[in-house]
Enzyme design. Structure first.
Site, PDB file in Angstrom:
ATOM      1  N   SER A 141       7.602   9.547  -3.675  1.00 13.37           N
ATOM      2  CA  SER A 141       9.075   9.816  -3.655  1.00 13.37           C
ATOM      3  C   SER A 141       9.035  10.377  -1.876  1.00 13.37           C
ATOM      4  CB  SER A 141       9.641  10.815  -4.297  1.00 13.37           C
ATOM      5  OG  SER A 141      10.396  12.074  -3.490  1.00 13.37           O
ATOM      6  N   CYS A 185      18.939  16.039  -1.575  1.00 11.89           N
ATOM      7  CA  CYS A 185      18.257  17.480  -1.868  1.00 11.89           C
ATOM      8  C   CYS A 185      17.933  17.954  -0.573  1.00 11.89           C
ATOM      9  CB  CYS A 185      17.509  16.826  -2.483  1.00 11.89           C
ATOM     10  SG  CYS A 185      17.249  16.157  -4.136  1.00 11.89           S
ATOM     11  N   CYS A 196      22.018   9.161  -0.996  1.00 15.35           N
ATOM     12  CA  CYS A 196      20.635   9.728  -1.278  1.00 15.35           C
ATOM     13  C   CYS A 196      19.832   8.252  -1.011  1.00 15.35           C
ATOM     14  CB  CYS A 196      21.100   9.486  -2.467  1.00 15.35           C
ATOM     15  SG  CYS A 196      21.382  11.204  -2.843  1.00 15.35           S
ATOM     16  N   ASP A 197      18.550   7.979  -1.440  1.00 14.85           N
ATOM     17  CA  ASP A 197      17.677   7.388  -1.455  1.00 14.85           C
ATOM     18  C   ASP A 197      18.215   5.773  -1.453  1.00 14.85           C
ATOM     19  OD1 ASP A 197      16.665  10.097  -2.368  1.00 14.85           O
ATOM     20  OD2 ASP A 197      14.871   9.368  -2.992  1.00 14.85           O
ATOM     21  N   LYS A 198      18.352   5.898  -2.344  1.00 12.06           N
ATOM     22  CA  LYS A 198      18.903   4.099  -2.338  1.00 12.06           C
ATOM     23  C   LYS A 198      20.513   3.565  -1.543  1.00 12.06           C
ATOM     24  CE  LYS A 198      14.902   3.821  -3.238  1.00 12.06           C
ATOM     25  NZ  LYS A 198      14.543   4.682  -3.593  1.00 12.06           N
ATOM     26  N   GLU A 242       8.679   5.166  -8.468  1.00 10.81           N
ATOM     27  CA  GLU A 242       8.108   6.460  -7.751  1.00 10.81           C
ATOM     28  C   GLU A 242       7.183   7.072  -7.918  1.00 10.81           C
ATOM     29  OE1 GLU A 242      11.653   7.406  -4.346  1.00 10.81           O
ATOM     30  OE2 GLU A 242      11.139   8.626  -6.167  1.00 10.81           O
ATOM     31  N   ASP A 249      17.064   8.884  -7.820  1.00 12.17           N
ATOM     32  CA  ASP A 249      15.706   8.549  -7.881  1.00 12.17           C
ATOM     33  C   ASP A 249      14.854   9.979  -8.672  1.00 12.17           C
ATOM     34  OD1 ASP A 249      15.508   6.318  -7.344  1.00 12.17           O
ATOM     35  OD2 ASP A 249      14.385   7.082  -5.104  1.00 12.17           O
TER      36      ASP A 249
END
Length: 653
Positions: free
Chosen positions: A532, A228, A157-159, A506, A115
């Site tokens: 985000s 992150c 991670c994000d997804k 995002e 992302d």
């Protein structure tokens, strides 16, 4: 002229002796087992597994591994992001543990996008739809190994991590464990991976030089693996996985690539093997009470608003009732935020410090004292949450990691994960607020705790009234910010970039710019897209209905006066059109004015909007849309298709 062929190019073999040994077949097996089971054992031997051991219990390791590493760790082919770059090491550690347990490990992969890499690009149009597709792929891979005894999911991670949790939630009659892939470290000197995404805007306003931007951007990700360093969506998803009971205690936010991180994979493999022995399935772990626990822990951490999409999707995959907005409001009104971490602060500790301060179990100890957790839920340890917390409270790890935090960073654990009393004293407020109003009649969301405290009134209420600056693309909004066309006091409105326009992209480019520009805290943002997890400021997203669905946000005109009120104490909020030019009116009058307006003529899906994402937007809208977690509700989709077919054929009913 082409170079001559290498001599060994023509050394071709046309037959081989095959593996030595024999398969452990029995008369009963040959008479009663399907041919696929025999073929599978033959494949095991062909790939080098000891033929005599090919009938052992099988465990599948699914992961989001990406890129190709050389044995020394250097890249042969890059992955999309650090979050899946080192995951192969976790797969290996888990597989070796399964071998020690006399089981057969299998490994399969479905990598994930970044992302961060796609911010501000059309690649972001595939971000949220990817989650649903990956969950489908993971489940198909699991079901395609008929003799799997359990599934170990590794993601970061994000997804990728929400997709993995959705996937295992849907494997209801199997034991499953999720391994959160850990975090990258911050640079010794420099900025985090969230801050560097505002370098362009800061350079445009003369705040930094070109050489400073180049230096900061180079060092932001200080280690090659992990999610992150801030409590964005990736880190929040790791926290939620552990809070759900899907991950072993103290596994979220471990520093990637280090022994303690590999230990998580080993412990997880052991836990999965034991779950199988105890005959516990994922349906024993994912329950309404565990979903509630995850929401409570999310609030205590001050987690990403994106989990409003992911936790309902996990519940839906597990066959459970999805939490409603009212459920979220109730949780966020009674649960204090007690973690001081990037991006919310008040002190911007990186996530590795949260891990050393005790991570999820430490936060849960405080929540247990407040009687906010369901302690009888089963977890992947085969024990209840209450039993896990009892062990953590007395553990050597808990003491030693806190000592390491103080020795390495001169930080007391109690300043990262605070008691509720200390957190209140230091000004931490509740996490999520869900504003309603004539511009968001079906709701919206803001991370109230992330509003700059200097623009919040003494009574804890953020009040903003200002002229609308309207944009129908993120690119247009960013250009305006860099050119100085957006000023303190404005309310930026980004419309038409929800699910129907961009796949609900995002808009971190915009929020990062506002955070790191001196006047940015005096600008509010209203959008039908999402943010985000690292976004901060007076940013209201998920505005519903979205502009392209006829929502009022798609009817806002340049200069309209918008009033925003966010009460961070009670969790109440509103966002309303209250004026045109010099004229002012009540929110009720504003609703009537909006009802008479047509949508903006410049409102349209992005020109690069992919057909794949357009299909995703249509399917998820049938499944309840944003507030339902953007899921594929199979029963509703089939019913809708059948109704449509009947209508088209003219049969009625």
């Amino acid at each position: 002229m082409s170079s001559p062929d290498a001599p060994d190019l023509y050394e071709i073999q046309t037959k081989a002796a095959g593996p030595s040994g024999s398969l452990p077949l029995t008369q009963d097996f040959l008479l009663n087992q399907p041919s696929g089971n025999l073929f599978g054992m033959s494949q095991n031997a062909a790939m080098g597994w000891n033929a005599a051991d090919s009938g052992r219990q099988q465990f599948l390791i699914l992961s989001t591994q990406g890129g190709l590493r050389a044995p020394d760790g250097k890249p042969i082919a890059l992955g999309y992001h650090t979050g899946h770059w080192e995951i192969g090491l976790l797969v290996q550690a888990a597989a070796e543990e399964f071998r020690k347990l006399k089981a057969i490990p299998f490994a399969a992969y479905c990598s994930d996008p970044c992302d961060g890499r796609t911010q501000g690009t059309v690649g972001m149009f595939d971000s949220l739809p990817y989650r649903n597709d990956a969950a489908l792929v993971f489940r198909r891979l699991a079901r395609s190994l008929p003799l799997r005894a359990g599934v170990l999911g590794i993601a970061t991670c994000d997804k990728g991590l929400p997709a993995m949790m959705m996937a295992v939630a849907g494997l209801r009659d199997l034991p499953c464990v999720v391994v959160p892939g850990g975090v990258t470290l911050p640079p010794t000197v420099g900025e985090d991976a969230g801050a560097v995404q505002s370098l362009g805007s800061r350079y445009a306003h003369g705040i930094i030089s070109l050489s400073e931007a180049a230096d900061l951007g180079c060092r932001a990700c200080a280690t090659p693996g992990g999610g992150c360093q801030f409590l964005g969506t990736a880190a929040t998803a790791q926290v939620v996985s552990e809070a759900l009971g899907l991950s072993v205690p103290h596994s979220a936010l471990a520093p990637s690539g280090q022994p303690v991180w590999l230990d998580v994979a080993k412990r997880s493999a052991q836990a999965l093997f034991k779950l199988k022995e105890q005959s516990f399935d994922i349906s024993d772990i994912l329950t309404p009470d565990s979903i509630q626990n995850a929401m409570v822990v999310h609030a205590a951490f001050g987690g990403s608003t994106n989990l409003m999409l992911h936790i309902p999707a996990i519940a839906h995959a597990a066959g459970l009732k999805r939490p409603t907005v009212e459920d979220w409001i109730a949780v966020n009104r009674r649960v204090p935020r007690i973690v001081s971490v990037l991006p919310n602060g008040p002190v911007h500790h990186p996530t590795v410090r949260v891990f050393l301060a005790g991570g999820v179990p430490e936060v849960m100890l405080h929540l247990r004292k407040l009687d906010l957790l369901n302690l009888d839920v089963l977890t992947v340890t085969g024990k209840t949450l209450g039993e896990n917390l009892d062990e953590w409270e007395k553990s050597e790890r808990r003491t030693k990691f806190k000592e390491i935090l103080f020795k390495k960073d001169d930080v007391q654990a109690e300043d990262v994960i605070m008691s509720p009393a200390v957190a209140k004293e230091r000004g931490l407020t509740g996490t999520l607020v869900f504003p309603l109003g004539n511009l968001a009649p079906e709701g919206s969301i803001i991370k109230g705790t992330a509003i700059d405290p200097t623009v919040v009134d003494a009574d804890g209420v953020y009040r903003k009234e200002g002229p609308a600056k309207v944009f129908v693309s993120e690119m247009g909004a960013m250009a305006a910010i860099k050119q100085g066309l957006v000023k303190a006091g404005d309310v930026m409105v980004l419309a038409g970039i929800g699910p129907m326009g961009t796949g609900m992209m995002e808009t971190y480019q915009v929020t990062a710019a506002l955070k790191h520009l001196p006047f940015g805290k005096h600008i509010a943002l209203l959008t039908d897209a999402r943010f985000s997890g690292v976004s901060t400021g007076a940013c209201i997203g998920h505005v519903s209905p979205e502009g392209l669905a006829g929502g009022p946000i798609g009817k806002v005109l340049e200069g309209d006066v918008i009033r925003i009120e966010i009460d961070r104490n009670t969790g109440n909020g509103s966002v309303n059109l209250v004026g045109e030019g010099e004229r002012r009116f009540t929110p009720e009058e504003g609703a009537k004015i909006l009802a008479l307006r047509l949508p903006r003529k410049d409102l349209a899906p992005h020109a690069a909007y992919p057909d794949d994402t357009r299909l995703w937007a249509a399917l998820q809208s049938i499944g309840g849309g944003t507030w339902g977690g953007c899921v594929y509700d199979t029963d509703k989709i089939i019913a809708t298709l059948q109704a449509g077919q009947k209508a088209l054929s003219g049969t009625g009913e």
